[in-house]
Design a protein around this motif. Structure first.
Motif, PDB file in Angstrom:
ATOM      1  N   GLU A  43       0.815  -1.069   0.126  1.00  0.00           N
ATOM      2  CA  GLU A  43      -0.001  -0.117  -0.041  1.00  0.00           C
ATOM      3  C   GLU A  43       0.875   1.249  -0.101  1.00  0.00           C
ATOM      4  O   GLU A  43       0.450   2.085  -0.761  1.00  0.00           O
ATOM      5  CB  GLU A  43      -0.874   0.019   1.217  1.00  0.00           C
ATOM      6  N   CYS A  47       1.179   4.196  -2.886  1.00  0.00           N
ATOM      7  CA  CYS A  47       0.776   5.459  -2.536  1.00  0.00           C
ATOM      8  C   CYS A  47       1.819   6.268  -3.186  1.00  0.00           C
ATOM      9  O   CYS A  47       1.608   7.251  -3.732  1.00  0.00           O
ATOM     10  CB  CYS A  47       0.896   5.997  -1.098  1.00  0.00           C
ATOM     11  N   HIS A  50       1.480   6.668  -7.145  1.00  0.00           N
ATOM     12  CA  HIS A  50       0.474   7.393  -7.596  1.00  0.00           C
ATOM     13  C   HIS A  50       0.417   8.931  -6.881  1.00  0.00           C
ATOM     14  O   HIS A  50      -0.471   9.727  -7.706  1.00  0.00           O
ATOM     15  CB  HIS A  50      -0.980   6.787  -7.278  1.00  0.00           C
ATOM     16  N   CYS A  55      -3.812   4.493  -0.112  1.00  0.00           N
ATOM     17  CA  CYS A  55      -4.066   3.278  -0.947  1.00  0.00           C
ATOM     18  C   CYS A  55      -4.631   2.361   0.005  1.00  0.00           C
ATOM     19  O   CYS A  55      -3.975   1.920   0.966  1.00  0.00           O
ATOM     20  CB  CYS A  55      -2.917   2.758  -1.503  1.00  0.00           C
ATOM     21  N   TYR A 199      -7.010  -2.465  -5.752  1.00  0.00           N
ATOM     22  CA  TYR A 199      -6.789  -1.174  -4.621  1.00  0.00           C
ATOM     23  C   TYR A 199      -7.167  -0.135  -5.223  1.00  0.00           C
ATOM     24  O   TYR A 199      -7.881   0.105  -6.193  1.00  0.00           O
ATOM     25  CB  TYR A 199      -5.126  -1.298  -4.427  1.00  0.00           C
ATOM     26  N   THR A 201      -7.265   4.332  -4.637  1.00  0.00           N
ATOM     27  CA  THR A 201      -6.620   5.220  -3.874  1.00  0.00           C
ATOM     28  C   THR A 201      -7.280   6.546  -4.185  1.00  0.00           C
ATOM     29  O   THR A 201      -8.161   6.870  -4.660  1.00  0.00           O
ATOM     30  CB  THR A 201      -5.353   5.526  -5.190  1.00  0.00           C
TER      31      THR A 201
END
Length: 382
Positions: A43, A47, A50, A55, A199, A201
């Motif tokens: 995660e 993060c 992106h 996340c 996932y 975001t």
């Protein structure tokens, strides 16, 4: 032509030793689920990729979309606007969220939601907009955000094919950092292979907290349910596979770019086929979209039949489009046109340059023997 089938999937498995090392650590810790350290690391890495504050990993992208739509949907409204030229499962997810799909036409270049068509559809019964970033073109995010913000409607992005892309060149405008939230897949056929998984975001702190609870039975502190939830957690083994491939993301993309360049090189002498315009794409080339021109000696569907007989397991590109399954849906002319002409060609790690060269040779033979092959297809003499 191909003893082993070749298909249009990524199926990247770049670092098995790294995966087994991460999996062994999870077994030694006896922590295979319930937000283990491998999921935490994945995660955080996503993060960073992106450029978002949050996340949240899920067992699959479908759960992420269902829960996000349930949470984001405007109260009292029931319709979710989405493109018709997209993944066949999206209308199911909308209905699982207790809402109804409403199909919108697309931009002819990027094959993403048309802002002009969207503006005509938004009304008081619009609960959310579900836009889709495509392999050959990203959404006009500025236009979509203007329309949805002005109307007070949440914008959720299915950004599976947009991963690692930017909406504007040269900046930090990463795919995954815009709209109310974005959802990505970790399915084995996508750019980051996690066997399965997904996932979400977002930069919305409140939404992130709700998504974390809802993927874990709606539990708050002390494992007490505080809202409706389900078991949508990503386990550590899937996270380990995704993490081992994420570390090679740029190499995977570079190999995809080389494959696309090979397609362009070997198919350049065939005037009756071309490739989708990728000038506004995220640059990952995880799918190769071949266009069959109007003057081609074969129809798109005839070519698919021939290729599949040779063990090249190609697919029609989002055809038939989704609105054909909904009685009473109005015509979507651009969607209908695009859906008739494109083939998803073999792509991803199982496909090498020699495979692409052999495909081009097959197409050249089809061009030379068009009359005889047309008869064998059942057309009769021309």
């Amino acid at each position: 032509m191909f003893a082993q089938p070749i298909a249009n999937e990524q199926l990247a498995n770049r670092d098995p030793e790294r995966f087994f090392a991460l999996a062994e650590d999870s077994f030694k810790r006896r922590r295979l689920t319930n937000q283990g350290p491998v999921v935490d690391e994945l995660e955080q890495r996503l993060c960073d990729l992106h450029g978002t504050r949050h996340c949240i990993a899920f067992a699959n992208a479908c759960f992420a979309i269902i829960l996000a739509l349930r949470e984001l949907a405007r109260p009292g409204a029931s319709r979710v606007i989405l493109p018709s030229l997209t993944f066949r499962g999206l209308p199911h997810l909308i209905r699982w969220a207790g809402l109804e799909p409403q199909f919108c036409d697309i931009d002819p270049l990027t094959h993403t939601l048309s802002p002009t068509c969207l503006a005509q559809l938004i009304d008081s019964n619009t609960a959310a907009v579900l836009a889709v970033d495509n392999v050959n073109g990203l959404c006009d995010i500025d236009a979509l955000e203007r329309l949805t913000l002005d109307a007070g409607i949440p914008l959720l992005l299915d950004a599976v094919y947009g991963i690692a892309g930017r909406y504007t060149t040269g900046g930090d405008d990463n795919v995954g950092s815009r709209g109310s939230a974005s959802v990505f897949s970790l399915n084995a056929s996508t750019l980051i292979n996690g066997f399965e998984g997904g996932y979400l975001t977002t930069n919305d702190d409140q939404l992130a907290a709700k998504m974390r609870r809802q993927r874990n039975f709606g539990f708050g502190q002390d494992a007490v349910s505080v809202e409706l939830g389900l078991n949508a957690k990503l386990n550590d083994l899937h996270a380990a596979m995704a993490l081992s491939n994420l570390e090679h993301l740029h190499a995977i993309i570079a190999d995809n770019q080389r494959r696309f360049a090979s397609y362009q090189q070997y198919f350049q002498d065939l005037a009756w086929v071309s490739f989708a315009d990728y000038s506004q794409s995220p640059g990952t080339f995880s799918q190769i979209l071949l266009k069959v021109e109007a003057d081609a000696p074969y129809s798109r569907d005839e070519l698919i039949r021939i290729l599949r007989a040779e063990n090249a397991l190609v697919q029609p590109y989002y055809s038939p489009p989704l609105h054909h399954q909904e009685p009473g849906t109005r015509a979507l002319p651009i969607t209908d046109s695009i859906s008739r002409h494109f083939i998803q060609m073999p792509a991803g790690d199982p496909v090498d340059e020699m495979d692409i060269r052999r495909l081009a040779q097959l197409f050249k033979r089809l061009e030379q023997d068009a009359a005889a092959i047309g008869e064998r297809l059942g057309r009769g003499p021309q």
